[in-house]
Structure formats: structure tokens, C-alpha cells
Write an enzyme that holds these catalytic residues in place. Structure first.
Site, PDB file in Angstrom:
ATOM      1  N   LYS A 182       0.849  -1.195   0.000  1.00  0.00           N
ATOM      2  CA  LYS A 182       0.000   0.000   0.000  1.00  0.00           C
ATOM      3  C   LYS A 182       0.883   1.243   0.000  1.00  0.00           C
ATOM      4  O   LYS A 182       1.594   1.504   0.965  1.00  0.00           O
ATOM      5  CB  LYS A 182      -0.897   0.042   1.250  1.00  0.00           C
ATOM      6  CG  LYS A 182      -1.976   1.111   1.119  1.00  0.00           C
ATOM      7  CD  LYS A 182      -2.665   1.421   2.420  1.00  0.00           C
ATOM      8  CE  LYS A 182      -1.983   2.515   3.195  1.00  0.00           C
ATOM      9  NZ  LYS A 182      -1.885   3.814   2.503  1.00  0.00           N
TER      10      LYS A 182
ATOM     11  N   CYS B  40      13.506  11.735   5.524  1.00  0.00           N
ATOM     12  CA  CYS B  40      13.638  11.341   6.939  1.00  0.00           C
ATOM     13  C   CYS B  40      15.040  11.629   7.468  1.00  0.00           C
ATOM     14  O   CYS B  40      15.234  11.751   8.667  1.00  0.00           O
ATOM     15  CB  CYS B  40      13.312   9.865   7.086  1.00  0.00           C
ATOM     16  SG  CYS B  40      14.340   8.841   6.012  1.00  0.00           S
TER      17      CYS B  40
ATOM     18  N   GLU C  76      11.074   1.621   9.638  1.00  0.00           N
ATOM     19  CA  GLU C  76      11.934   2.776   9.369  1.00  0.00           C
ATOM     20  C   GLU C  76      11.084   4.008   9.644  1.00  0.00           C
ATOM     21  O   GLU C  76      10.178   4.323   8.878  1.00  0.00           O
ATOM     22  CB  GLU C  76      12.448   2.722   7.924  1.00  0.00           C
ATOM     23  CG  GLU C  76      13.367   1.523   7.726  1.00  0.00           C
ATOM     24  CD  GLU C  76      13.823   1.310   6.279  1.00  0.00           C
ATOM     25  OE1 GLU C  76      13.347   2.015   5.386  1.00  0.00           O
ATOM     26  OE2 GLU C  76      14.668   0.427   6.076  1.00  0.00           O
TER      27      GLU C  76
ATOM     28  N   GLU D 179      10.046  16.168  15.336  1.00  0.00           N
ATOM     29  CA  GLU D 179      10.241  16.125  13.877  1.00  0.00           C
ATOM     30  C   GLU D 179       9.223  17.044  13.204  1.00  0.00           C
ATOM     31  O   GLU D 179       8.028  16.935  13.431  1.00  0.00           O
ATOM     32  CB  GLU D 179      10.052  14.690  13.357  1.00  0.00           C
ATOM     33  CG  GLU D 179      10.316  14.586  11.869  1.00  0.00           C
ATOM     34  CD  GLU D 179      10.018  13.198  11.290  1.00  0.00           C
ATOM     35  OE1 GLU D 179       8.921  12.670  11.523  1.00  0.00           O
ATOM     36  OE2 GLU D 179      10.891  12.657  10.604  1.00  0.00           O
TER      37      GLU D 179
HETATM   38  P1  NAD Z   1       2.600   8.062   7.981  1.00  0.00           P
HETATM   39  O1  NAD Z   1       3.041   7.218   9.117  1.00  0.00           O
HETATM   40  O2  NAD Z   1       1.524   9.069   8.222  1.00  0.00           O
HETATM   41  O3  NAD Z   1       2.059   7.166   6.776  1.00  0.00           O
HETATM   42  C1  NAD Z   1       2.876   6.178   6.188  1.00  0.00           C
HETATM   43  C2  NAD Z   1       1.999   5.080   5.629  1.00  0.00           C
HETATM   44  O4  NAD Z   1       1.324   4.430   6.701  1.00  0.00           O
HETATM   45  C3  NAD Z   1       0.915   5.567   4.674  1.00  0.00           C
HETATM   46  O5  NAD Z   1       0.811   4.635   3.624  1.00  0.00           O
HETATM   47  C4  NAD Z   1      -0.339   5.556   5.550  1.00  0.00           C
HETATM   48  O6  NAD Z   1      -1.529   5.383   4.836  1.00  0.00           O
HETATM   49  C5  NAD Z   1      -0.060   4.357   6.435  1.00  0.00           C
HETATM   50  N1  NAD Z   1      -0.745   4.361   7.734  1.00  0.00           N
HETATM   51  C6  NAD Z   1      -1.091   5.431   8.496  1.00  0.00           C
HETATM   52  N2  NAD Z   1      -1.685   5.006   9.632  1.00  0.00           N
HETATM   53  C7  NAD Z   1      -1.700   3.656   9.590  1.00  0.00           C
HETATM   54  C8  NAD Z   1      -2.180   2.648  10.481  1.00  0.00           C
HETATM   55  N3  NAD Z   1      -2.746   2.941  11.659  1.00  0.00           N
HETATM   56  N4  NAD Z   1      -2.023   1.353  10.121  1.00  0.00           N
HETATM   57  C9  NAD Z   1      -1.425   1.035   8.955  1.00  0.00           C
HETATM   58  N5  NAD Z   1      -0.970   1.949   8.066  1.00  0.00           N
HETATM   59  C10 NAD Z   1      -1.101   3.234   8.389  1.00  0.00           C
HETATM   60  O7  NAD Z   1       3.910   8.731   7.410  1.00  0.00           O
HETATM   61  P2  NAD Z   1       4.036   9.802   6.244  1.00  0.00           P
HETATM   62  O8  NAD Z   1       3.501  11.104   6.742  1.00  0.00           O
HETATM   63  O9  NAD Z   1       3.500   9.215   5.003  1.00  0.00           O
HETATM   64  O10 NAD Z   1       5.631   9.891   6.065  1.00  0.00           O
HETATM   65  C11 NAD Z   1       6.442  10.780   6.754  1.00  0.00           C
HETATM   66  C12 NAD Z   1       7.121  10.074   7.913  1.00  0.00           C
HETATM   67  O11 NAD Z   1       7.880   8.968   7.430  1.00  0.00           O
HETATM   68  C13 NAD Z   1       8.116  10.954   8.646  1.00  0.00           C
HETATM   69  O12 NAD Z   1       7.990  10.735  10.020  1.00  0.00           O
HETATM   70  C14 NAD Z   1       9.473  10.432   8.156  1.00  0.00           C
HETATM   71  O13 NAD Z   1      10.552  10.676   9.025  1.00  0.00           O
HETATM   72  C15 NAD Z   1       9.179   8.989   8.013  1.00  0.00           C
HETATM   73  N6  NAD Z   1      10.140   8.355   7.115  1.00  0.00           N
HETATM   74  C16 NAD Z   1      11.092   7.521   7.633  1.00  0.00           C
HETATM   75  C17 NAD Z   1      12.046   6.942   6.794  1.00  0.00           C
HETATM   76  C18 NAD Z   1      13.119   6.024   7.316  1.00  0.00           C
HETATM   77  O14 NAD Z   1      13.766   5.376   6.503  1.00  0.00           O
HETATM   78  N7  NAD Z   1      13.336   5.950   8.615  1.00  0.00           N
HETATM   79  C19 NAD Z   1      11.999   7.201   5.424  1.00  0.00           C
HETATM   80  C20 NAD Z   1      11.021   8.057   4.945  1.00  0.00           C
HETATM   81  C21 NAD Z   1      10.084   8.624   5.799  1.00  0.00           C
END
Ligand code: NAD
Length: 493
Positions: free
Chosen positions: A184, A294, A260, A396
Site C-alpha cells: 500500500k 527522513c 523505518e 520532527e
Molecule cells: P505516515 O506514518 O503518516 O504514513 C505512512 C503510511 O502508513 C501511509 O501509507 C499511511 O496510509 C499508512 N498508515 C497510516 N496510519 C496507519 C495505520 N494505523 N495502520 C497502517 N498503516 C497506516 O507517514 P508519512 O507522513 O507518510 O511519512 C512521513 C514520515 O515517514 C516521517 O515521520 C518520516 O521521518 C518517516 N520516514 C522515515 C524513513 C526512514 O527510513 N526511517 C523514510 C522516509 C520517511
């Protein structure tokens, strides 16, 4: 194949289940962060679509896919990479439309890395060697060897900030190790994953091996995927609080997870650093992808003798960034992913002032006088003067912003860098080799760059400590996560 970055993209983005594109009754809008216009309608998975995708993956997992040899799986991964390459410009157009990032970045980073993910894991799995140990016991000589089996069906959930790059960073090794996948993408960036599904169909990947579902996270497709009993593991990139919710969701089934998560990364500039390289490096590490990586540095620590000069130099370079349309030559900085995310970032811009920050540059919204005023742009921003416990220095933000603070000693800066709930990445700028090797291992993060930032060799372990996640992916670490190991112990004499 279209050759321009505004190529025609699908208007209705559908799931890809059991080798076919599938509709759902409910849809949501995919909105451009550049000017707020609707780009496409995206189908929203209901629980039945998630179930169908997982069942298709399970069926495929019982079929020939799991018993293909490693070189045969590697060949499939190369075919997928070839398929992306053949539609390179379409993928660029998709990524630019969904995120508003400059075309040049999508070409050199996002799509190039998407291809590299498949090729790297193809080569790794195609050349991997095994493990064995000879063991002497009172009963005789034993030979231990280790076999790898697929985990089964892997759920992939990815974020919006580097859509294809992060999606394929999980899909490629999962397939390479013989798993089937239900993936997804973020609801904010559904297009490049849909094009990837078209590639899977066009190259004839066996049905059910790769399944794509669209939808939201909590109480929607994402959560239903994590709770589905037919999933054997979840690999997730996103916010730390989402990681925590997923961890709870998978706990009952004791599923493998790889996380991650977020970061509040530091850049440390010592007075002995190559000054220009450090300024340029921090400019990149704070403002690449409008700060929506990130690994971006939102906390910058500069040794006191060069502090004022450094702040002035970074200010000049930041003011020279060009915020604007991805399609205009010279644009360096695109919008936030959405108006919702822009509100969050602007909330921190206000909070910083309330917390006592000096705004060195930025702090607001650029005015264009055209359709881009309906987009999600913010000004690249630098603050100084905040205490280490200010929310803007500890939380963050995920925007084009950094806070710069002075420091006086190595021990002090290591303590302040490590005084964070997060532990993803750090960069150190110094010309003193001993200092570099002394300081880097003391930093409590998954990666430390010295005189560099965002250099990724895909064979190295990648991941974070503390709230930034757990588990490592990359190279053999991915092979370990995406497979189940069995130790076979044989009496040979
Ligand atoms: P997010 O956690 O809001 O969403 C990520 C994904 O999770 C989306 O596909 C979303 O639909 C899904 N999701 C949300 N709630 C969920 C739940 N309860 N159950 C299952 N799936 C769910 O993150 P975002 O806003 O899309 O991305 C930004 C974040 O990602 C930042 O915190 C960034 O630091 C982090 N990030 C980390 C890395 C890494 O490698 N550590 C890389 C890129 C981004």
C-alpha cells in the site's frame, strides 16, 4: 512512452489484485501540491479488497514462485527494472505530479533509485552464499548449514516523501527472497506505485505475486492489512506514532516487523571543517526535497568560533534557493506534500517564534501571484536562539527548516546530539580524521556520515535506533528480514 515530464497519467488509479486492475466503489482525490488541482481519482480499498489481495498473494505463495531458484527470481527483478527504465519518463511525470518536486530530482534520485533497488537485490540474491559450521561433539562430527525460506506474504506500507524509492526499497527484497507482496503506497502519492503495477502486468509477473491496494491508513486499508491473519510480516516506513500503532496491531499475531520511522537528525560542524563544503552540505541536508527526507538535518550544531560566519553563509545560500514550480528550470525547492502538511509545518514556524527563536530567514509562505498560491509551499527557514528542550528542536517537523546552535566541546556536542528521542542519522563535518572516528561511533543513530550526507550504498545496513525504528534493511540485512532461516544440523561422522 512520453518524453516530457507532464506526460498523461492515469485518471483513475485502481488496485492491482491477482494480476488484474480492480475497482472499488469509493474513491478519493489525488490533489496536486503545486496548485491544488485534482490530478486523479484513487479507489479506496474496503476490507474485502484487502482480503482479496492477501488471498491472491497466499495462493501465489503456494505456487511455483516460492520454489523458483535465486537466479530465476533475480531475472524477474531485472525484468521489472527494465520495465521501469522503458517507461522512465512516465515514472518521472508521476512522481513530479504527485509531489511537486523538481523534475531533475525525480530523474536523478527517485526513479533512478527505484530501478537500482530491483537491480541491487537481484544481484545480491543471485550471488549470495550460504553459512555453514563444522562442529565437534562427544557424539561425533556435525555439519550445520543454514537454509533460507520465504516468510510467505509480506505487507508493505510506505510513505509519501520518496514514493517509488521507498516503495521499491521494500518490494524488491521481499520478492527477491521468494515472498509474495501486498503493498500500500501513501494515499498522498498513489501514481508511481500504480505505474509499477502496470509494469508487473506487462512483463507477465505470475498473478498474485505482487498486489497493490490503495487507501488510507488508520481504520482503513493500511490498518486492515496489518491486522489480516494472512500476512506473515509487515515492513513499514513512516511516522513513529504510526509504527507504534502497527506494532500493537501485529502483536496478537506475533508478526515480524521492520520499521523505518521518523528522525530529528543532527549535523555537527567543527571549526576545523572545510567551511564551504560544510555550508553546502548542511544546505543539502536541511533543504533537499523541501526538508521532506527522513534523513534531513533539522538540528545543526556549529562550533562557536565559526558560528556567526556559518549562520550568515547558510542564510545567504538558503535565500538563493528557488521555491516554485517543478517544471521551471532553476527550481530547487518544491511544495510540502499537501496543505495539511503545510499547516503542520507553519504551526512549527509560529511555535518557534513563541518559543523565542530568532528567525534568520524564512518563516512564512512565498507569494507567487498565480495558481501556485493554491499550492502547499512554505519558505525555507533557519532559526537560532532556541534551548535544546524547545519543541521545535526536539520534535520532527519534516519541512525545509533547521535550527542552528553553537557548541564548545566534542563531549558537549555528542551529549546534545544524543539527547533526542530519535536515532536515525547524523552528519559530522571535520577535517580531523581522529575526531571523525572518535565521534562517529559515539552517536546513537543508525547511520553517521562524515563530510557527506544522503550517500547510500544499498548493501549497507539502514535503519534507526530509539523512536526511529528497529531492524535494519539493506544488503544481507534485507535478506535476513525477508526470509526465515532454518539451521540444519547433520551428523557426518
Ligand atoms: P505516515 O506514518 O503518516 O504514513 C505512512 C503510511 O502508513 C501511509 O501509507 C499511511 O496510509 C499508512 N498508515 C497510516 N496510519 C496507519 C495505520 N494505523 N495502520 C497502517 N498503516 C497506516 O507517514 P508519512 O507522513 O507518510 O511519512 C512521513 C514520515 O515517514 C516521517 O515521520 C518520516 O521521518 C518517516 N520516514 C522515515 C524513513 C526512514 O527510513 N526511517 C523514510 C522516509 C520517511
Amino acid at each position: 512512452m512520453k518524453s516530457n515530464a507532464q506526460a498523461e497519467l492515469p485518471q483513475r488509479l485502481r488496485h492491482f489484485i491477482d494480476g488484474e486492475f480492480v475497482d472499488s466503489a469509493h474513491t478519493f482525490a489525488n490533489v496536486s501540491p503545486v496548485d491544488g488541482r485534482e490530478l486523479s481519482r484513487v479507489v479506496e480499498a474496503d476490507a474485502a479488497s484487502v482480503d482479496a489481495a492477501v488471498k491472491a498473494a497466499r495462493r501465489a505463495q503456494q505456487g511455483p514462485w516460492r520454489s523458483l531458484s535465486a537466479p530465476e527470481r533475480a531475472a524477474w527483478l531485472h525484468r521489472i527494472a527494465d520495465g521501469i527504465e522503458a517507461r522512465f519518463d512516465d515514472f518521472v511525470a508521476a512522481e513530479v505530479a504527485d509531489t511537486g518536486r523538481p523534475v531533475a530530482q525525480a530523474r536523478s534520485l527517485d526513479i533512478a533509485r527505484g530501478i537500482a533497488n530491483f537491480r541491487t537485490f537481484a544481484d545480491l540474491v543471485g550471488t549470495a552464499h550460504g553459512e555453514f559450521f563444522e562442529t565437534s561433539t562427544a557424539d561425533g562430527q556435525m555439519l550445520n548449514y543454514v537454509t533460507r525460506k520465504p516468510l510467505g506474504v509480506v505487507g508493505v506500507i510506505s510513505p509519501w516523501n520518496l514514493p517509488l524509492l521507498l516503495f521499491t526499497w521494500k518490494v524488491a527484497p521481499a520478492l527477491a527472497m521468494g515472498n509474495c507482496v501486498v503493498a500500500k503506497p501513501s494515499e498522498e502519492t498513489p501514481t508511481s506505485a500504480t505505474l509499477l503495477a502496470e509494469v508487473m502486468r506487462d512483463i507477465g509477473l505470475p498473478r498474485g505475486v505482487f498486489n497493490l491496494i490503495h487507501g488510507h491508513g488508520a481504520n482503513a486499508a493500511g490498518e486492515w492489512l496489518t491486522r489480516h491473519p494472512g500476512i506473515d510480516a509487515i515492513t513499514f516506513t513512516g511516522e513513529s506514532k504510526t509504527g507504534s500503532a502497527i506494532m500493537k496491531a501485529v502483536a496478537d499475531g506475533v508478526k515480524n516487523v521492520s520499521f523505518e520511522l521518523g528522525g530529528k537528525n543532527a549535523a555537527v560542524v567543527f571549526a576545523d571543517a572545510d567551511f564551504d563544503a560544510a555550508v553546502q552540505g548542511v544546505l543539502r541536508s536541511s533543504f533537499t526535497n523541501a526538508g521532506q527526507v527522513c534523513l534531513c538535518s533539522e538540528r545543526v550544531y556549529v562550533e562557536r568560533p565559526i558560528f556567526d560566519r556559518f549562520v550568515a553563509a547558510l542564510k545567504d545560500k538558503t535565500q538563493a534557493l528557488v521555491v516554485g514550480s517543478p517544471y521551471e528550470a532553476g527550481t530547487t525547492t518544491g511544495p510540502m506534500i499537501s496543505k495539511g502538511h503545510r499547516e503542520k509545518v507553519l504551526g512549527y514556524y509560529e511555535l518557534a517564534v513563541a518559543e523565542g527563536a530568532t528567525v534568520v530567514t524564512g518563516g512564512g509562505v512565498p507569494k507567487f501571484g498565480n495558481a501556485r498560491d493554491d499550492g502547499a509551499f512554505v519558505q525555507p527557514t533557519i532559526w537560532t536562539g532556541l534551548p535544546d528542550d524547545a519543541r521545535c528542536v526536539t520534535e520532527e517537523i519534516f519541512g525545509p527548516v533547521c535550527h542552528i546552535a553553537p557548541f564548545d566541546s566534542e563531549d558537549e556536542v555528542v551529549r546534545r546530539v544524543n539527547n533526542s528521542a530519535y536515532g536515525l542519522a547524523a552528519s559530522i563535518w571535520t577535517t580531523n580524521l581522529s575526531r571523525a572516528h572518535r565521534v562517529a561511533p559515539r552517536i546513537e543513530t543508525g547511520i553517521v556520515w562524515v563530510n557527506a550526507w544522503f550517500v547510500r550504498d544499498l548493501r549497507t545496513p539502514f535503519g534507526g535506533a530509539k523512536l526511529s525504528g528497529f531492524g535494519r534493511e539493506g544488503g544481507r540485512h534485507s535478506m535476513d528480514f525477508y526470509s526465515e532461516l532454518t539451521n540444519v544440523c547433520v551428523k557426518v561422522a
